[in-house]
Design an enzyme around this catalytic site. Sequence first.
Site, PDB file in Angstrom:
ATOM      1  N   HIS A 327      82.949  27.630  90.870  1.00  0.00           N
ATOM      2  CA  HIS A 327      83.434  26.791  91.949  1.00  0.00           C
ATOM      3  C   HIS A 327      82.896  27.394  93.235  1.00  0.00           C
ATOM      4  CE1 HIS A 327      86.768  25.608  89.054  1.00  0.00           C
ATOM      5  NE2 HIS A 327      86.237  24.469  89.416  1.00  0.00           N
ATOM      6  N   GLY A 490      84.641  33.360  90.877  1.00  0.00           N
ATOM      7  CA  GLY A 490      84.950  34.115  89.659  1.00  0.00           C
ATOM      8  C   GLY A 490      85.124  33.215  88.456  1.00  0.00           C
ATOM      9  N   HIS A 491      84.679  31.964  88.561  1.00  0.00           N
ATOM     10  CA  HIS A 491      84.905  31.000  87.474  1.00  0.00           C
ATOM     11  C   HIS A 491      83.574  30.684  86.807  1.00  0.00           C
ATOM     12  CE1 HIS A 491      88.488  29.543  90.125  1.00  0.00           C
ATOM     13  NE2 HIS A 491      88.722  30.718  89.576  1.00  0.00           N
ATOM     14  N   ILE A 492      83.250  31.426  85.767  1.00  0.00           N
ATOM     15  CA  ILE A 492      81.961  31.285  85.109  1.00  0.00           C
ATOM     16  C   ILE A 492      82.108  30.278  83.984  1.00  0.00           C
ATOM     17  CG2 ILE A 492      80.077  32.519  83.998  1.00  0.00           C
ATOM     18  CD1 ILE A 492      81.178  35.077  85.253  1.00  0.00           C
TER      19      ILE A 492
END
Lengths: 564, 141, 399
Positions: A327, A490-492
């Site tokens: 994101h 931090g949203h892989i």
Amino acid sequence: MSPAKNDFDVVIVGAGVAGAMVAYRLAKAGARVVMLEAGIRNPARPQIAGAYAIAPIKSPHSAYVQIEADAKAPSPDGAADYEQAFPEADRQYKSGYERRTGGSTWHWLGHTPRMLRSDFEMKSRYGGAKDFPLAMVDWPITYDDLEPWYCDAEREMGVAGSDEEWNDLFDSPRSQPFPMSMIWPSYSDMWIAEKINGKKFEGLEYRVRSTPSARNSSLYDGRPPCAGNSICVPVCPIGAKYDGYVHVKKAVDAGAALWEQCAVNGIDKDADGSVHTIRFLTYGNVPGKVSGDIVVIAANAIETPKLLLIAKLANSSGQVGCNLMDHLSKSTYGLAPEKLFPFRGPPSTSGIESFRDGPFRSNWAGFRVSLNNDGWSRKSSPQAQIIQLVTEKKLIGAELQAELFESVTRQVRLSCSVEVTPDHNNKVELSNNTDGLKIPKPKLTFSPSDYSLRGLAHATKTLRDIFRCIGATNIIDPNDADPRAFDGAGHIMGTCRMGKDPSQSVVDAHCRSHDHHNLFIVGSSVFPTVGSPNPTLTLAALALRAAQDVGKQLGIKKQRQTKP
Amino acid sequence: MIDDFMALSRVLTGVEDLDVNLGRQYRDRLASSPFQPQLDEILERFHGLKKGENLVAQVKAKIVEVDRLRPTVCQIILLWYTSTVQDNLRMEPPAASLNFRYGTPEEYFSGLAWKIIGAHPPGLSGGYFGHWRYRPDNEPK
Amino acid sequence: MPVTTRSDLLKLLCEAAELEHGIACSYLYAAFSLKRDISEGGMTWEEQQKVRRWAAQIYFVASQEMLHLALVWNLTTAIGGTPYYLRPNFPQDSTYYPLKVPLKLEPFGTRSLRRFIQYEHPETTPIEAEVRELLARAGEDEEEFSFASIGELYGSIRSGFEQIDGKELFIGTPTQQMTPEFVHFPDLVAVKDRVSALRAIDEITEQGEGRKGHRENSHFVAFVTMLKELLESRATGSGFSPSRPAMRNPSAGAGHGYAANPNPIGNPLAGRVAGLFDSAYSLMLRMLAWSFEFDSVDAGPQLKKFCNVAIDFMPRVLLPLGEGLMLMPAGEKYPGKTAGPGFGLTRHVMLPPDAKNAETLCRERIHELAAIAGDLLKQPLPDPVKAGCRHLQAIAGPF
């Protein structure tokens, strides 16, 4: 279950939240399970808090630094730790991950909003407009398919939320109450809510809601309620915040084996297309192998495709590693006209959901707004203020204290999380660089779409409007200088996406590889699109659902869900 | 020497009750930093001040006002308030990226800045579940 | 023996109210006594982490006891009673209640944790050997431990709600019931019938002793774990000293205790602060009890005001005064000891039914207390006491 010709019924690569939940469910149902984890076991939580305390840069990985583990199973901590295709700041992938037993949820914030109904149906709902990205797709499952698993995941992790605020948001009903009542909003949240609730921006109404979180508001699962240690990122010193280690321990208690410091570097393919044998290296460079009737890869959305590329598996679609998403995260800072007392409680307790969905999504990306309680800590507060007040204003003693109390207590940070769209060209590939075990590192290509950047622009304006409504001053907005500036959330996600069409996707609706009938992939790598919520709850729901499919395939009867 | 350092620290921080063990640790950290020469001069000046008269005013006039010494003054306060040393401390506005060096966790959790703003050192519990909903119980003036 | 009359049920609810209330005060006293800063001595930074975690846990358990009190008050008004907020002053020895466990104010330590474990122990299971052994290890005092538990009391209360016909029993008006809208207890249940009454009772017992086979989230297990951790910390032979040397069973008033053998605070300034604590506590209680008794429809504005003030009192007046007292000397009679809040309840009227009169009484009283606080602020006081006094003034101002 088949007679034991393989070492285990199930081999799971990666002992993070997804892998550990699958391990737990299957071990409890009687399957022989092993988790292979490249990383080390973390020290005790207070030790981690102490490491954080003295870390010069307070990044997510800063509390977990360990020389050998970081060499042999590296945990990228940000853009600079990857080989990246593009040099420009606005075309870099910025999110890292944690390779430790328990995975990246050691350092996650803990927010667990669900995806919305629309998020699963982006193409059918909003497709067609000229601004709408052609590469957008629908999920092969609906919100309703996943809803019972969302409830299951919430109980497994222990999620605190407000039923009154969240039931049936954007046509996404809840069939079960939250396991715990909400994490209380902060003084700052409530002050801001009073100022903005009911006001509109771009036709959408502000309403501050407490954010559902895997953070105890009560004694739950033998873990204490949140006591406001405030360093959820990178660690909860008391275990009130859920992390994947909870399920690693449960899985082991239920009989699963856990092999740590085993970095997988190969998977063998049999003549019939099945995959049984997993090859790994220990930190001492000793090769090993283990076999399973079923293999589950749960190594996060960068390591999973990396492994599949190394092993040359599961990629008849050519989509392995593609559609890398995050994101777009962005913060704006300001000073409120009154003291709001930041630096207390979890770093964020409330948010605004209004901008996540609506007809506008035909033209620009939706986004989630967070109200934050960490002041200007990301801008080196309070040190920066101390330095300024002493060196410029020559204040000391009681005067300095008074001025600090006057100003730092009014600091506000608003942030947003903008949907990123799938793009075949945004991807994970194998770098020529290798790690300490000579396993290839990932190479990333990432460039957000104009659709997402338009969403970022709207989000930027929205945050400024909120600051205007509350009468804030001293606004610091990185997007003033560069409208395309963003941080990683931090949203892989996205690199082994699920789909009905094997030529366009890596796994089917049950997370089973199209190419190898006994290979499953769990984690956020299977997300075809990402909406705007934090991904962990969704990936946990999918993992629990996949565990049932794995169990069926092994011949195990229905697994027992946690009682409410 | 430690007595002067402690007395000066009390004036600079505005806090009476300073731990002398921490004081020694901070003094030692400064002794091995680029701030050492200024620190010596500051302590000498402090030693020469008239005790009994308005100490704060004298410290301001004779030490804080001196441009060349102010970074070190700031550094002393930074240590007591946040346990950090900021190598890039200069007279101009601070560099865009500040590089702080920390000492021990004990120093970090003894930082005084947090109480001054009605909060707690990040990492230490702020009290009990829900306390962040209310104004701080340790709210200073 | 099952309970079959409203009157018996109301009496038991009063006993439950007294107990939940007294136990909450006992927990708060222990929480107040836990050190905050490394500079207080006796703890390393790692031990400080543990101590603040313990404090947070005890505050949380105390807050759930207050929730239990609120639930008991809702149960009481649902069947036509009025909220019982009185309790006997500390200390009460083990014969005062059928509970057979003494009610005391003691700083955190093995003695207090043993008592807490006994308060919360589950009704139906025999006490496990492991816990028995733990309690035996920790005990230095002369009192036997015994296990008549609060669970039995709630068992009796439950039987009353099960036996007595609902149509006869639930004569309170629904708008009397307190909801999370007014008091910050998201888990507060509005009681209007047998189902909701039993749900309220189950919530109390589950939080306290847990459910059979599921005790990991109970107060009982929380305290057992805490005692284990404390004994382990002591075993390593460090100079670990987690709590302030607060006196036991203090009373603010010199001489005229309203209980058997309290310890009057000797230091005059500490005594005055303790007196202010008691007065603020008493006022807060009466505002809350009034709010539970009366109707949000008839008395909306006063009710909301009383609830908001009472809720603000807890974290911003009582907590800092209570913690701060444990930084003040107890008096010459108690060498090495610090003072503490006595939670003393003195004779006073309940607030009157007329909302405007109730408001007048509260306004006058809160301004009196603010003036006392203002006077105290002229004296040298520990920071938390100063904060508590200032907050009291700030809350009183706009009342």
